[in-house]
Scaffold this motif. Structure first.
Motif, PDB file in Angstrom:
ATOM      1  N   THR A  20       8.686   1.537  11.598  1.00 20.28           N
ATOM      2  CA  THR A  20       9.490   2.720  11.914  1.00 20.28           C
ATOM      3  C   THR A  20      10.902   2.373  12.352  1.00 20.28           C
ATOM      4  O   THR A  20      11.848   3.099  12.044  1.00 20.28           O
ATOM      5  CB  THR A  20       8.795   3.541  13.028  1.00 20.28           C
ATOM      6  OG1 THR A  20       7.540   4.015  12.540  1.00 20.28           O
ATOM      7  CG2 THR A  20       9.635   4.723  13.454  1.00 20.28           C
ATOM      8  N   ILE A  21      11.071   1.245  13.048  1.00 16.10           N
ATOM      9  CA  ILE A  21      12.361   0.917  13.643  1.00 16.10           C
ATOM     10  C   ILE A  21      13.512   0.957  12.620  1.00 16.10           C
ATOM     11  O   ILE A  21      14.621   1.384  12.931  1.00 16.10           O
ATOM     12  CB  ILE A  21      12.298  -0.456  14.352  1.00 16.10           C
ATOM     13  CG1 ILE A  21      13.523  -0.664  15.243  1.00 16.10           C
ATOM     14  CG2 ILE A  21      12.096  -1.610  13.357  1.00 16.10           C
ATOM     15  CD1 ILE A  21      13.389  -1.849  16.200  1.00 16.10           C
ATOM     16  N   GLY A  22      13.239   0.543  11.387  1.00 19.14           N
ATOM     17  CA  GLY A  22      14.295   0.517  10.378  1.00 19.14           C
ATOM     18  C   GLY A  22      14.095   1.510   9.257  1.00 19.14           C
ATOM     19  O   GLY A  22      14.782   1.436   8.221  1.00 19.14           O
ATOM     20  N   MET A  23      13.173   2.456   9.428  1.00 14.31           N
ATOM     21  CA  MET A  23      12.879   3.396   8.351  1.00 14.31           C
ATOM     22  C   MET A  23      14.001   4.407   8.149  1.00 14.31           C
ATOM     23  O   MET A  23      14.740   4.754   9.073  1.00 14.31           O
ATOM     24  CB  MET A  23      11.574   4.139   8.639  1.00 14.31           C
ATOM     25  CG  MET A  23      10.319   3.316   8.412  1.00 14.31           C
ATOM     26  SD  MET A  23       8.819   4.324   8.597  1.00 14.31           S
ATOM     27  CE  MET A  23       7.567   3.108   8.165  1.00 14.31           C
ATOM     28  N   LEU A  30       9.490   9.214   5.706  1.00 15.27           N
ATOM     29  CA  LEU A  30      10.099   7.984   6.201  1.00 15.27           C
ATOM     30  C   LEU A  30       9.476   6.763   5.539  1.00 15.27           C
ATOM     31  O   LEU A  30       8.257   6.671   5.407  1.00 15.27           O
ATOM     32  CB  LEU A  30       9.926   7.886   7.720  1.00 15.27           C
ATOM     33  CG  LEU A  30      10.718   8.900   8.559  1.00 15.27           C
ATOM     34  CD1 LEU A  30      10.303   8.817  10.024  1.00 15.27           C
ATOM     35  CD2 LEU A  30      12.215   8.653   8.421  1.00 15.27           C
ATOM     36  N   ALA A  31      10.329   5.815   5.146  1.00 13.63           N
ATOM     37  CA  ALA A  31       9.865   4.605   4.464  1.00 13.63           C
ATOM     38  C   ALA A  31      10.711   3.422   4.916  1.00 13.63           C
ATOM     39  O   ALA A  31      11.876   3.581   5.288  1.00 13.63           O
ATOM     40  CB  ALA A  31       9.960   4.780   2.946  1.00 13.63           C
ATOM     41  N   PRO A  32      10.141   2.196   4.913  1.00 13.52           N
ATOM     42  CA  PRO A  32      10.910   1.013   5.289  1.00 13.52           C
ATOM     43  C   PRO A  32      12.139   0.856   4.409  1.00 13.52           C
ATOM     44  O   PRO A  32      12.102   1.144   3.215  1.00 13.52           O
ATOM     45  CB  PRO A  32       9.917  -0.138   5.057  1.00 13.52           C
ATOM     46  CG  PRO A  32       8.572   0.509   5.131  1.00 13.52           C
ATOM     47  CD  PRO A  32       8.750   1.872   4.554  1.00 13.52           C
ATOM     48  N   ALA A  33      13.247   0.384   5.013  1.00 14.91           N
ATOM     49  CA  ALA A  33      14.509   0.271   4.280  1.00 14.91           C
ATOM     50  C   ALA A  33      15.198  -1.044   4.602  1.00 14.91           C
ATOM     51  O   ALA A  33      15.136  -1.540   5.732  1.00 14.91           O
ATOM     52  CB  ALA A  33      15.421   1.443   4.622  1.00 14.91           C
ATOM     53  N   SER A  34      15.840  -1.608   3.602  1.00  9.62           N
ATOM     54  CA  SER A  34      16.654  -2.813   3.790  1.00  9.62           C
ATOM     55  C   SER A  34      17.946  -2.456   4.524  1.00  9.62           C
ATOM     56  O   SER A  34      18.247  -1.291   4.759  1.00  9.62           O
ATOM     57  CB  SER A  34      16.974  -3.442   2.437  1.00  9.62           C
ATOM     58  OG  SER A  34      15.803  -3.921   1.805  1.00  9.62           O
ATOM     59  N   PRO A  62       7.321  -8.109   1.052  1.00  6.83           N
ATOM     60  CA  PRO A  62       8.010  -6.816   1.053  1.00  6.83           C
ATOM     61  C   PRO A  62       8.121  -6.254   2.453  1.00  6.83           C
ATOM     62  O   PRO A  62       7.362  -6.632   3.350  1.00  6.83           O
ATOM     63  CB  PRO A  62       7.092  -5.957   0.188  1.00  6.83           C
ATOM     64  CG  PRO A  62       5.719  -6.480   0.506  1.00  6.83           C
ATOM     65  CD  PRO A  62       5.894  -7.967   0.656  1.00  6.83           C
ATOM     66  N   LEU A  63       9.083  -5.342   2.649  1.00  5.43           N
ATOM     67  CA  LEU A  63       9.111  -4.559   3.873  1.00  5.43           C
ATOM     68  C   LEU A  63       7.982  -3.544   3.800  1.00  5.43           C
ATOM     69  O   LEU A  63       7.769  -2.921   2.764  1.00  5.43           O
ATOM     70  CB  LEU A  63      10.453  -3.845   4.017  1.00  5.43           C
ATOM     71  CG  LEU A  63      11.680  -4.742   4.189  1.00  5.43           C
ATOM     72  CD1 LEU A  63      12.942  -3.896   4.232  1.00  5.43           C
ATOM     73  CD2 LEU A  63      11.563  -5.598   5.442  1.00  5.43           C
ATOM     74  N   ILE A  64       7.262  -3.379   4.905  1.00  6.77           N
ATOM     75  CA  ILE A  64       6.082  -2.513   4.848  1.00  6.77           C
ATOM     76  C   ILE A  64       6.012  -1.557   6.032  1.00  6.77           C
ATOM     77  O   ILE A  64       6.551  -1.827   7.106  1.00  6.77           O
ATOM     78  CB  ILE A  64       4.767  -3.330   4.804  1.00  6.77           C
ATOM     79  CG1 ILE A  64       4.615  -4.186   6.067  1.00  6.77           C
ATOM     80  CG2 ILE A  64       4.686  -4.179   3.554  1.00  6.77           C
ATOM     81  CD1 ILE A  64       3.242  -4.829   6.214  1.00  6.77           C
ATOM     82  N   ASP A  65       5.368  -0.438   5.807  1.00  6.59           N
ATOM     83  CA  ASP A  65       4.835   0.378   6.896  1.00  6.59           C
ATOM     84  C   ASP A  65       3.675  -0.429   7.461  1.00  6.59           C
ATOM     85  O   ASP A  65       2.855  -0.963   6.704  1.00  6.59           O
ATOM     86  CB  ASP A  65       4.350   1.718   6.329  1.00  6.59           C
ATOM     87  CG  ASP A  65       3.856   2.677   7.399  1.00  6.59           C
ATOM     88  OD1 ASP A  65       3.022   2.258   8.232  1.00  6.59           O
ATOM     89  OD2 ASP A  65       4.259   3.845   7.380  1.00  6.59           O
ATOM     90  N   LEU A  96      10.174  -7.749  14.368  1.00  6.07           N
ATOM     91  CA  LEU A  96      10.272  -6.297  14.342  1.00  6.07           C
ATOM     92  C   LEU A  96       9.151  -5.777  13.454  1.00  6.07           C
ATOM     93  O   LEU A  96       9.066  -6.133  12.282  1.00  6.07           O
ATOM     94  CB  LEU A  96      11.640  -5.862  13.815  1.00  6.07           C
ATOM     95  CG  LEU A  96      12.852  -6.455  14.558  1.00  6.07           C
ATOM     96  CD1 LEU A  96      14.142  -5.915  13.955  1.00  6.07           C
ATOM     97  CD2 LEU A  96      12.779  -6.154  16.046  1.00  6.07           C
ATOM     98  N   HIS A  97       8.321  -4.911  14.015  1.00  8.13           N
ATOM     99  CA  HIS A  97       7.041  -4.580  13.389  1.00  8.13           C
ATOM    100  C   HIS A  97       6.713  -3.122  13.680  1.00  8.13           C
ATOM    101  O   HIS A  97       7.013  -2.596  14.756  1.00  8.13           O
ATOM    102  CB  HIS A  97       5.974  -5.498  14.006  1.00  8.13           C
ATOM    103  CG  HIS A  97       4.647  -5.531  13.326  1.00  8.13           C
ATOM    104  ND1 HIS A  97       3.772  -4.466  13.308  1.00  8.13           N
ATOM    105  CD2 HIS A  97       4.010  -6.544  12.665  1.00  8.13           C
ATOM    106  CE1 HIS A  97       2.665  -4.814  12.663  1.00  8.13           C
ATOM    107  NE2 HIS A  97       2.780  -6.069  12.264  1.00  8.13           N
ATOM    108  N   GLY A  98       6.066  -2.444  12.747  1.00 10.71           N
ATOM    109  CA  GLY A  98       5.600  -1.093  12.989  1.00 10.71           C
ATOM    110  C   GLY A  98       4.545  -1.059  14.078  1.00 10.71           C
ATOM    111  O   GLY A  98       3.806  -2.035  14.282  1.00 10.71           O
TER     112      GLY A  98
END
Length: 334
Positions: A20-23, A30-34, A62-65, A96-98
């Motif tokens: 969530t921190i970077g979504m 909401l989805a993970p984003a670079s 990959p970036l993941i939920d 940094l982790h969901g």
């Protein structure tokens, strides 16, 4: 933990897994984003009063939920932590982790990184960075400040100004700034006499197959047999109270005995938030012990799950895994 009794972090690797921190908003929510490194740098530059260690950034792929976290991803995360310390020269790692599976991952890393003399801190947020009332920047900057003040080697979980031992906590709320809580578990175990060589962080690992099964009124042997048929190597059995189960069900007990005979390691933990497992208090618990179930003492579900992955993934024989389950490796039983 008393601040400033350990060396301050000098070089921190930030590993961004998503969460969530970077979504950011997408067509499906909401989805993970670079691109989080730039946002993080801009924020810290806007807060000159914050004193944080030098840091560098790596985006995992990959970036993941975190709802999609897997033991395979844990292996890549472990490798990234070791690379950051042994190749990149970092003395600390911030992950940094969901939040949904953060306690699982932090507990698992506690066993995957045994013997690593570095600080590893997990954090995340309940709301994305940049939205109204988000907790993202306070958690991220707070974790960096904590590292800069000095933390003990090992794995920590930081959230809303609080440092938690990941082998003793769980996510207990789906809202607010305090989703994690230390569970008041009891049931200490004898300290292991050093870390067995196969469990050291620099030893090879393989994926293990571990399941979790909560007991419920009316559970029958077919459910347990189905899990055994799936090829599991370990099972966390969430029992009632101090470690009781359907002891008057001979088929269920026979299924547990088959699990033991097949080399499947079954560990009992309590479904309760407080207390722990003492299998010999009630007959309903001692019969589980007689069928081969091991006591998880005061371990949380997350700690027992991560510990079985660590032990079985190290390629230890079932008998050695069974011995080590009931010994304290990194504070999980005490």
């Amino acid at each position: 933990m008393i601040a400033n009794t350990y060396p301050a972090a000098q070089h921190v690797m930030v590993l961004y897994t998503g969460g969530t921190i970077g979504m950011q908003a997408s067509a499906h929510g909401l989805a993970p984003a670079s691109g989080f490194e730039t946002r993080m740098r801009d924020y810290l530059h806007s807060q000159p009063e914050l004193v944080v260690p030098q840091w560098r950034f790596r985006e995992m792929a990959p970036l993941i939920d975190s709802a999609n976290m897997t033991p395979d991803y844990w292996q890549r995360l472990r490798e990234a932590v070791v690379e950051a310390v042994e190749i990149d020269g970092c003395d600390s790692v911030l992950i940094l982790h969901g939040t949904d599976t953060l306690a699982y991952s932090a507990a698992a890393m506690s066993f995957q990184l045994l013997g690593l003399h570095a600080r590893v801190v997990f954090t995340g947020s309940m709301l994305p960075a940049g939205v109204t009332d988000s907790d993202a920047w306070e958690n991220l900057s707070g974790a960096l400040v904590a590292l800069g003040q000095g933390l003990a080697p090992g794995v920590h979980l930081y959230f809303h100004g609080e440092l938690l031992d990941p082998t003793h906590c769980a996510k207990v709320r789906s809202f607010g700034r305090h989703p994690f809580k230390r569970l008041e578990r009891q049931g200490g175990g004898e300290k292991a006499g050093g870390i067995p060589t196969p469990l050291n962080y620099n030893q090879p690992r393989q994926l293990a197959k571990v399941a979790v099964l909560p007991l419920f009124p009316g559970i029958d042997a077919q459910i347990l047999d189905g899990l055994l048929a799936s090829g599991i190597q370990g099972l966390v059995l969430e029992c009632y109270g101090s470690g009781t189960g359907p002891s008057d069900n001979p088929q269920f007990l026979a299924s547990l005995e088959r699990a033991r005979d097949k080399g499947v390691v079954v560990v009992a933990v309590t479904q309760c938030h407080e207390g722990g497992v003492e299998l010999d208090v009630y007959e309903a618990g001692s019969r589980l012990r007689g069928a081969g179930v091991l006591s998880g003492g005061g371990m949380t579900r997350e700690a027992a799950f991560g510990k079985l992955h660590g032990l079985l993934g190290a390629g230890l024989e079932p008998a050695e895994v069974r011995r080590l389950v009931e010994l304290d490796l990194c504070g999980e039983l005490n």
